[in-house]
Design an enzyme around this catalytic site. Structure first.
Site, PDB file in Angstrom:
ATOM      1  N   GLY A  54       3.963  35.864  97.097  1.00  0.00           N
ATOM      2  CA  GLY A  54       2.652  35.767  96.452  1.00  0.00           C
ATOM      3  C   GLY A  54       2.537  36.661  95.237  1.00  0.00           C
ATOM      4  O   GLY A  54       1.955  36.277  94.215  1.00  0.00           O
ATOM      5  N   LYS A  66       1.992  21.572  97.552  1.00  0.00           N
ATOM      6  CA  LYS A  66       0.720  21.212  96.916  1.00  0.00           C
ATOM      7  C   LYS A  66       0.617  21.595  95.452  1.00  0.00           C
ATOM      8  O   LYS A  66       1.009  22.695  95.066  1.00  0.00           O
ATOM      9  CB  LYS A  66      -0.417  21.916  97.661  1.00  0.00           C
ATOM     10  CG  LYS A  66      -0.633  21.385  99.041  1.00  0.00           C
ATOM     11  CD  LYS A  66      -1.752  22.160  99.671  1.00  0.00           C
ATOM     12  CE  LYS A  66      -2.116  21.627 101.032  1.00  0.00           C
ATOM     13  NZ  LYS A  66      -3.112  22.505 101.651  1.00  0.00           N
ATOM     14  N   GLY A 108       8.639  32.005  98.612  1.00  0.00           N
ATOM     15  CA  GLY A 108       9.220  31.952  99.949  1.00  0.00           C
ATOM     16  C   GLY A 108      10.255  30.880 100.218  1.00  0.00           C
ATOM     17  O   GLY A 108      11.396  31.189 100.572  1.00  0.00           O
ATOM     18  N   ARG A 167      13.977  43.186 104.213  1.00  0.00           N
ATOM     19  CA  ARG A 167      12.982  44.032 103.531  1.00  0.00           C
ATOM     20  C   ARG A 167      13.295  45.517 103.690  1.00  0.00           C
ATOM     21  O   ARG A 167      13.057  46.299 102.761  1.00  0.00           O
ATOM     22  CB  ARG A 167      11.580  43.732 104.059  1.00  0.00           C
ATOM     23  CG  ARG A 167      11.087  42.396 103.550  1.00  0.00           C
ATOM     24  CD  ARG A 167       9.736  42.083 104.081  1.00  0.00           C
ATOM     25  NE  ARG A 167       9.222  40.888 103.425  1.00  0.00           N
ATOM     26  CZ  ARG A 167       8.265  40.121 103.924  1.00  0.00           C
ATOM     27  NH1 ARG A 167       7.708  40.429 105.072  1.00  0.00           N
ATOM     28  NH2 ARG A 167       7.845  39.068 103.274  1.00  0.00           N
TER      29      ARG A 167
HETATM   30  P1  AMP Z   1       5.287  25.737  99.218  1.00  0.00           P
HETATM   31  O1  AMP Z   1       4.963  26.759 100.267  1.00  0.00           O
HETATM   32  O2  AMP Z   1       4.101  25.231  98.455  1.00  0.00           O
HETATM   33  O3  AMP Z   1       6.444  26.133  98.346  1.00  0.00           O
HETATM   34  O4  AMP Z   1       5.730  24.448 100.036  1.00  0.00           O
HETATM   35  C1  AMP Z   1       6.861  24.430 100.828  1.00  0.00           C
HETATM   36  C2  AMP Z   1       6.749  23.300 101.794  1.00  0.00           C
HETATM   37  O5  AMP Z   1       6.611  22.071 101.102  1.00  0.00           O
HETATM   38  C3  AMP Z   1       7.966  23.167 102.654  1.00  0.00           C
HETATM   39  O6  AMP Z   1       7.614  23.424 103.983  1.00  0.00           O
HETATM   40  C4  AMP Z   1       8.392  21.723 102.477  1.00  0.00           C
HETATM   41  O7  AMP Z   1       8.752  21.093 103.685  1.00  0.00           O
HETATM   42  C5  AMP Z   1       7.163  21.058 101.905  1.00  0.00           C
HETATM   43  N1  AMP Z   1       7.507  19.875 101.127  1.00  0.00           N
HETATM   44  C6  AMP Z   1       8.373  19.781 100.120  1.00  0.00           C
HETATM   45  N2  AMP Z   1       8.475  18.518  99.689  1.00  0.00           N
HETATM   46  C7  AMP Z   1       7.667  17.770 100.457  1.00  0.00           C
HETATM   47  C8  AMP Z   1       7.351  16.391 100.507  1.00  0.00           C
HETATM   48  N3  AMP Z   1       7.913  15.520  99.677  1.00  0.00           N
HETATM   49  N4  AMP Z   1       6.455  15.969 101.434  1.00  0.00           N
HETATM   50  C9  AMP Z   1       5.893  16.864 102.281  1.00  0.00           C
HETATM   51  N5  AMP Z   1       6.137  18.193 102.273  1.00  0.00           N
HETATM   52  C10 AMP Z   1       7.024  18.647 101.377  1.00  0.00           C
END
Ligand code: AMP
Length: 400
Positions: free
Chosen positions: A381, A202, A358, A31
């Site tokens: 974000g 999610k 991220g 950064r």
């Molecule tokens: P995000 O911050 O929403 O981009 O989510 C990233 C996180 O999602 C990472 O820490 C991954 O380990 C998790 N992730 C990705 N695929 C899966 C999965 N199939 N089951 C559980 N967690 C997951």
């Protein structure tokens, strides 16, 4: 940046919110490096730079006696490093605003740098307080915003301060300009086909983005944990995979919207399933709709990778946000790595690729593919909100 900074004192909002170890040594200076071109331009023009930034969340993590943990959160932790990187004299002011800050800013010689104390030591910062912003503005002749990562926050140093400078006395820095220009390559008249690859944990975190993408992308690839909610919604058996049961209806709506708008929505046909959330678990490749009881999908499988790669290879604009699996564990990183490589290959073949958010940024960095994609966003974000079509207060404030 068209402004000429000769004999001007520029107050610059940077994002120096860098990770520190227990000894307060910077462990990743990305950064800081990202803000250097802007600071160098100010100095090269013959101006002086007054830098302000937040570092951590000092007001949320106060000491037991209710006071701010200055030792932990002081922005002075970056002073020497900034001086070393620039080879310039850098002064640190233990105040953000006040009589000492006013004096040090007034005494600052052209060609030198002053770093103000952590903006978040003041509760007024988060409130976007006009009085505090005015005090900051009074320290300088011009305002530069180069902190894209906080552009979605209407804080005093990112947004309110802009109103105290005339149009000709405020500007975005290079980093901010780059982020906006590159995001606009995806949002405004992208070269088609446009493929968005969305992963991560999610669906609920990415609803707005998915809805927006279904309005203008040609292909939307969904991987990662969020894919299982889509699979379950369509009657699939997903075992113990991550699922948001309160979003099943929404997943069906998104699938219907894709059909209606003739957007190709791709879900992973197969998955690497595991009998435990662990790198040591037993693993097997399974159809995503038929994951056995007690097993969970932790990565996309070989058929999914092949499907996704085919679409990515034909794309002219690519947006990637979120990993395809639990890439932090080596046994479930293949999907994410393959997609990173596909994005790099498509870029080499002439596509424009933007990686934002991220964890996909971390994956690209881990594979040392930062230079193989067109643009890696620094603003998690903020980039997400920009791509969702939301107005970012710090950007709007500059146009007024
Ligand atoms: P995000 O911050 O929403 O981009 O989510 C990233 C996180 O999602 C990472 O820490 C991954 O380990 C998790 N992730 C990705 N695929 C899966 C999965 N199939 N089951 C559980 N967690 C997951």
């Amino acid at each position: 940046m068209t402004l000429d900074f000769k004999n001007k004192k520029a107050i610059v909002r940077v994002d120096f919110n860098v990770p520190l170890n227990k000894e307060y040594v910077i462990t990743d200076d990305t950064r800081i490096r990202a803000a250097l071109p802007t600071i160098k331009k100010i100095l090269a023009d013959g101006g002086a730079a007054i830098l302000m930034s937040h570092l951590g969340r000092p007001l949320k993590k106060k000491k037991e006696d209710g006071s701010i943990n200055i030792e932990k959160f002081t922005l002075n932790h970056v002073t020497n490093h900034v001086a070393n990187l620039l080879g310039t004299k850098v002064h640190f002011c233990p105040e953000t605003v006040g009589s000492q800050a006013t004096k040090m800013a007034a005494d600052l010689p052209m060609g030198e740098i002053l770093i103000l104390e952590n903006t978040r030591f003041q509760k007024e910062e988060g409130k976007g307080d006009a009085g505090f912003a005015k005090q900051l503005a009074a320290l300088a002749d011009v305002y530069v915003n180069d902190a894209f990562g906080t552009a979605h926050r209407a804080h005093a140093s990112t947004t309110t301060i802009a109103q105290f400078f005339d149009k000709g006395a405020k500007t975005f820095g290079y980093l901010m300009q780059n982020e906006i220009e590159n995001a606009n390559k995806v949002l405004n008249n992208p070269t088609r086909p446009l493929t968005a690859i969305i992963g991560g944990a999610k669906v609920s975190d990415k609803i707005l983005l998915l809805e927006k993408l279904l309005e203008f992308a040609d292909n939307v690839i969904v991987g990662g944990g969020m894919a299982y909610t889509f699979m379950k919604a369509q009657g699939g058996k997903i075992g113990n995979s991550l699922v948001e049961n309160d979003r099943l209806e929404l997943a069906l709506e998104l699938i219907a919207k894709a059909k209606e708008r003739k957007v190709k929505l791709l879900l992973p046909k197969d998955s690497i399933a595991a009998d435990d959330f662990s790198n040591d678990a037993n693993i097997a490749t399974k159809y995503t709709k038929r994951i056995p009881k007690g097993w969970m999908g932790l990565d996309i499988g070989p058929k999914a990778i092949a499907d996704f790669q085919k679409v990515i290879a034909k794309s002219k604009t690519i947006l990637w946000n979120g990993p395809m699996g639990v890439f932090e564990m080596s046994n479930f990183a293949t999907g994410t790595k393959s997609i990173a490589q596909s994005c790099a290959d498509a870029t080499a073949a002439g596509a424009f690729s933007l990686v934002g958010g991220g964890d996909s940024v971390a994956a690209v960095t881990q594979m040392e593919l930062n230079d193989a994609v067109s643009f890696v966003s620094t603003g998690g974000g903020a980039m997400l909100e920009f791509l969702e079509g939301k107005e970012l207060p710090a950007i709007t404030a500059m146009t007024k």
